[in-house]
Design an enzyme around this catalytic site. Sequence first.
Site, short mmCIF file in Angstrom:
data_model
loop_
_atom_site.label_atom_id
_atom_site.label_comp_id
_atom_site.label_asym_id
_atom_site.label_seq_id
_atom_site.Cartn_x
_atom_site.Cartn_y
_atom_site.Cartn_z
N HIS A 136 0.94 -1.31 -0.08
CA HIS A 136 0.03 0.04 0.06
C HIS A 136 0.79 1.08 -0.08
CE1 HIS A 136 -3.46 -2.51 0.60
NE2 HIS A 136 -3.09 -2.92 1.76
N ASP A 170 -2.47 -10.98 -1.74
CA ASP A 170 -2.84 -10.48 -0.46
C ASP A 170 -4.43 -10.31 -0.72
OD1 ASP A 170 -1.82 -8.87 2.11
OD2 ASP A 170 -3.46 -8.00 1.41
N HIS A 172 -5.86 -7.66 -0.01
CA HIS A 172 -6.03 -6.29 -0.22
C HIS A 172 -5.42 -6.04 -1.71
CE1 HIS A 172 -6.25 -6.43 4.30
NE2 HIS A 172 -7.28 -5.89 3.87
N ASP A 259 -4.06 -13.09 4.42
CA ASP A 259 -5.41 -12.45 4.99
C ASP A 259 -6.75 -12.85 4.37
OD1 ASP A 259 -4.23 -10.78 3.09
OD2 ASP A 259 -4.34 -8.96 4.23
C1 OKP Z 1 -2.52 -4.14 4.67
B1 OKP Z 1 -2.32 -5.46 3.90
C2 OKP Z 1 -9.69 -2.46 10.10
C3 OKP Z 1 -9.44 -1.69 9.13
C4 OKP Z 1 -7.87 -2.27 8.58
C5 OKP Z 1 -6.19 -1.47 6.93
C6 OKP Z 1 -5.77 -2.77 6.12
C7 OKP Z 1 -4.23 -2.94 5.69
C8 OKP Z 1 -4.02 -4.07 5.14
N1 OKP Z 1 -10.82 -1.75 10.80
N2 OKP Z 1 -7.52 -1.59 7.54
O1 OKP Z 1 -2.68 -5.50 2.57
O2 OKP Z 1 -2.52 -6.72 4.59
ZN ZN Z 2 -3.82 -7.42 3.14
#
Ligand code: OKP
Ligand code: ZN
Length: 317
Positions: A136, A170, A172, A259
Amino acid sequence: MTIVYTDAHLAHQPPHEIYEGELVAYAEKAARAEVIIKAIREQGEHRIIAPKEFPIEHIYAVHQRSYVDFLQKRSEKLEKGRVLYPSYFISDTYAPVTPGTYVASCQAVNVALTAAEQLLTSQQPVYALCRPPGHHAEHHSMGGYCYFNNAAVAAMYLSAQGKVAILDIDLHHGNGTQHTFYDRDDVLYVSLHADPSVMYPHISGFTDEQGRGAGLGYTINYPMPLGTGDKQYLAKLHQALQDIQHFKPDFLVVSVGFDTFIKDPIGGFKLTIPVYKQLASHIADLQLPTLLVQEGGYNVEHLGMMATTFLSGLQPR
Ligand code: OKP
Ligand code: ZN
């Protein structure tokens, strides 16, 4: 397999993040990397090496100097135990700065670069156990637990030697990595992720983002609905691997996130542990020099098992 790891990440342990204005526990815990390296050590099959130091210019190849300087100065100026939520050079409230953040982030880049360098000589897969994660992190901003984009810096380094495909598995979307190579036709970015209309990072990862100029067609996004399970995920991975094969890269960089696991505390997909071996063996079937870079995955109880299961799928069959 060669694993690159250092415990320098322990210097970066923010106590909290801000969600909708409230302080909540920080999901990107140091224990994530510790349980993974512990499980790898117990497996006993791998060669674990420490990162070497690379010149800062490798970070400047991806990130704006003023952003890098800002992170360094603000980290180093913080008193022990303090946490800073900067007002600029940041894209959300998920990247607090602590006194050790800059050092840990530089070392995560060194881990990725050391692994990339290994790849040039060994041709065997190499796993960079990076923490903090990176995908990110943008040209001039931290965000989403990321400060420097480890995978993008490594891909930039490898792209001097040939065409690079980046596969991001990932949960995300890797907005920072996508944007780093958005204009290029010699670096392909392919991402499988949860639909950004209902999942972080919310602002990118839609199918109409396909690259720009010469890079048009060299960014490919596969958003998937919440609740996606093993079968649907494997079907999309198959498409993504075909895209990569079609591109004929010289190197493959995989942003690996755990994740997507059914019990991930911030996730939304339903992948089960055995499928991580299958993902890895399909990736290995491409028979490309492959650099694996650790991104997310927040279920500390199961992370060790996911990582060793994944790595077992990369071994030649
Ligand atoms: C980073 B990676 C929880 C929101 C969390 C951030 C996510 C970052 C992910 N309420 N938001 O891509 O694993
Ligand atoms: Zn992630």
